[in-house]
Design a protein around this motif. Structure first.
Motif, mmCIF file in Angstrom:
data_model
loop_
_atom_site.group_PDB
_atom_site.id
_atom_site.type_symbol
_atom_site.label_atom_id
_atom_site.label_comp_id
_atom_site.label_asym_id
_atom_site.label_seq_id
_atom_site.Cartn_x
_atom_site.Cartn_y
_atom_site.Cartn_z
ATOM 1 N N VAL A 148 -41.429 -35.503 -53.087
ATOM 2 C CA VAL A 148 -41.959 -36.565 -53.946
ATOM 3 C C VAL A 148 -40.820 -37.395 -54.528
ATOM 4 O O VAL A 148 -40.887 -38.632 -54.568
ATOM 5 C CB VAL A 148 -42.836 -35.970 -55.067
ATOM 6 C CG1 VAL A 148 -43.290 -37.067 -56.035
ATOM 7 C CG2 VAL A 148 -44.049 -35.256 -54.484
ATOM 8 N N SER A 149 -39.761 -36.726 -54.954
ATOM 9 C CA SER A 149 -38.608 -37.434 -55.512
ATOM 10 C C SER A 149 -37.966 -38.358 -54.487
ATOM 11 O O SER A 149 -37.663 -39.522 -54.772
ATOM 12 C CB SER A 149 -37.579 -36.413 -56.010
ATOM 13 O OG SER A 149 -36.400 -37.053 -56.443
ATOM 14 N N SER A 150 -37.772 -37.851 -53.275
ATOM 15 C CA SER A 150 -37.143 -38.656 -52.230
ATOM 16 C C SER A 150 -38.050 -39.804 -51.815
ATOM 17 O O SER A 150 -37.580 -40.931 -51.584
ATOM 18 C CB SER A 150 -36.816 -37.775 -51.023
ATOM 19 O OG SER A 150 -36.111 -38.509 -50.040
ATOM 20 N N ALA A 151 -39.341 -39.547 -51.717
ATOM 21 C CA ALA A 151 -40.288 -40.613 -51.389
ATOM 22 C C ALA A 151 -40.222 -41.729 -52.419
ATOM 23 O O ALA A 151 -40.218 -42.919 -52.078
ATOM 24 C CB ALA A 151 -41.704 -40.052 -51.303
ATOM 25 N N SER A 152 -40.160 -41.354 -53.678
ATOM 26 C CA SER A 152 -40.068 -42.336 -54.754
ATOM 27 C C SER A 152 -38.826 -43.199 -54.610
ATOM 28 O O SER A 152 -38.867 -44.420 -54.787
ATOM 29 C CB SER A 152 -40.059 -41.618 -56.108
ATOM 30 O OG SER A 152 -39.934 -42.535 -57.170
ATOM 31 N N SER A 153 -37.725 -42.578 -54.246
ATOM 32 C CA SER A 153 -36.464 -43.297 -54.109
ATOM 33 C C SER A 153 -36.460 -44.253 -52.921
ATOM 34 O O SER A 153 -35.694 -45.213 -52.894
ATOM 35 C CB SER A 153 -35.302 -42.306 -53.946
ATOM 36 O OG SER A 153 -35.180 -41.491 -55.088
ATOM 37 N N HIS A 154 -37.297 -43.966 -51.935
ATOM 38 C CA HIS A 154 -37.314 -44.769 -50.710
ATOM 39 C C HIS A 154 -38.514 -45.700 -50.606
ATOM 40 O O HIS A 154 -38.689 -46.374 -49.582
ATOM 41 C CB HIS A 154 -37.289 -43.839 -49.492
ATOM 42 C CG HIS A 154 -35.986 -43.125 -49.295
ATOM 43 N ND1 HIS A 154 -35.675 -41.951 -49.955
ATOM 44 C CD2 HIS A 154 -34.915 -43.423 -48.525
ATOM 45 C CE1 HIS A 154 -34.470 -41.554 -49.594
ATOM 46 N NE2 HIS A 154 -33.980 -42.424 -48.739
#
Length: 386
Positions: free
Chosen positions: A136-142
């Motif tokens: 979820v964190s990485s998706a948010s960043s991308h």
């Protein structure tokens, strides 16, 4: 899709399950920090906009994909690599498994346990839901949006069969048994409460391909009504969907997918107040239908969604051979059909630190010739249509 469970990971993070809240994830890769910050500032909660979706301020048809396995990876770098490739390819929405149920003790990644003689346990440790936390964190960043589901209809990664073995229930009584539903809702609460404020979540999904063979469709419709209302009581920010294959109660050519043999009624379920949009899948060969049968299936679902006034997503589709020749026309049909707001092929593939990701024959690997045609060109076609 019903898939064979395989061991994707060669490196295991050892941890024990805890009852503490999920810990926040610290972004370890800093090279995209500025871009990530801008993406997060612009992000909004995805929402229905007519018969399409508004994603971060734009109401457009979108292309997406499925990567059920990404929450089971133990390498943050691998997760980021996938998100980098999705972002650069123009794929907007990624569907992931929000479940990983086990029935025996394991040191691998697992989210929930149903071990005989023990109370069911939700694993919020480093080898548990913290892996989903990083996704979820990485998706948010991308700038990637996630569809996250809560249980599998099939036995892969536990699913309803794991509940049934533990509680002594059946495929039919899974939907109505009070103990089963209490644990299912407890699991939903653990996930939803963690991410209810995250703009990286596109929608919550009740299950992967729920069915109730031989049941009156009202059983699943009642379950979906109660479950979606429960989710909405926890989280008013995000959309909710079924995750079903789209079996229709009549119409079409009268073939098996247009019957209630699996206990499903596509239109009745779409009319549930807290169900935001419809999903449907397309695997004609699995249903003993011809390849050309798929275009009317897409058109008929679009017509129902127009009738109800909620958008549809062709959430899974795939073939093992002649991918471009078969799937290209399906994409074109979906893109030109009123009521269809996006399509998500099954499934995304990549080469990570542990090697190639799951290949069930349907996989389209990043950078392959099929990827260039069915993803790169498809995204260009979507942009050209506006």
């Amino acid at each position: 899709m019903k898939i064979l469970q395989i061991l994707l990971l060669s490196v295991v993070v050892l941890a024990t399950a805890t009852s503490f809240p999920l810990s926040s994830v610290t972004q370890t890769e800093a090279e995209n920090e500025a871009t990530s910050s801008e993406l997060e500032k612009r992000a909004t909660f995805p929402s229905v906009s007519g018969l399409k979706f508004n994603i971060d301020g734009s109401t457009v048809y979108f292309a997406g994909t499925n990567a059920y396995w990404i929450g089971f990876l133990t390498s943050n770098t691998d997760v980021d690599k996938v998100m980098d490739h999705l972002q650069s390819s123009g794929l907007k929405v990624l569907r992931v498994w929000g479940f990983n149920d086990v029935t025996q003790t394991t040191s691998g990644v697992w989210y929930q346990s149903f071990v005989t003689g023990q109370q069911p346990q939700i694993n919020t440790g480093a080898n548990g839901l913290q892996r989903l936390d990083y996704v979820v964190s990485s998706a948010s960043s991308h700038g990637i949006k996630l569809i996250v589901n809560f249980v599998n209809n099939w036995g892969d990664y536990g699913g309803m069969p794991a509940y049934n073995t533990y509680y002594g229930t059946t495929k039919t009584t899974w939907y109505t048994n009070s103990k089963v539903q209490a644990q299912y809702q407890a699991y939903i609460k653990a996930i939803v409460s963690q991410y209810k404020d995250s703009t990286a979540i596109f929608a919550w999904e009740l299950a992967n391909e729920p069915t109730c063979n031989g049941c009156n469709p009202s059983i699943v419709t009642d379950w979906a009504t109660k479950t979606s209302a429960y989710i909405k009581s926890l989280d008013s920010n995000h959309m909710i969907t079924m995750g079903d294959e789209g079996f229709v109660n009549g119409g079409g050519d009268g073939s098996y997918p247009y019957t209630t043999g699996e206990g499903m009624d596509f239109e009745a379920n779409l009319r549930i107040p807290d169900i935001s949009f419809a999903t449907f899948h397309l695997y004609p060969s699995s249903w003993s239908e011809s390849t050309t049968w798929g275009s009317p299936w897409i058109a008929n679902h679009g017509a129902i969604c127009v009738k109800v006034g909620k958008p549809c997503i062709l959430e899974e589709y795939g073939v093992t051979t002649n991918k471009t020749a078969v799937e290209g026309p399906r994409q074109a049909t979906a893109l030109s059909t009123a009521g269809i707001a996006g399509d998500m092929y099954w499934q995304y593939g990549d080469t990570l630190s542990s090697g190639k990701t799951s290949d069930d024959g349907n996989t389209i690997y990043y950078g392959s010739s099929d990827f260039n045609t069915l993803v790169t060109q498809h995204v260009s076609n979507i942009k050209a249509k506006g």
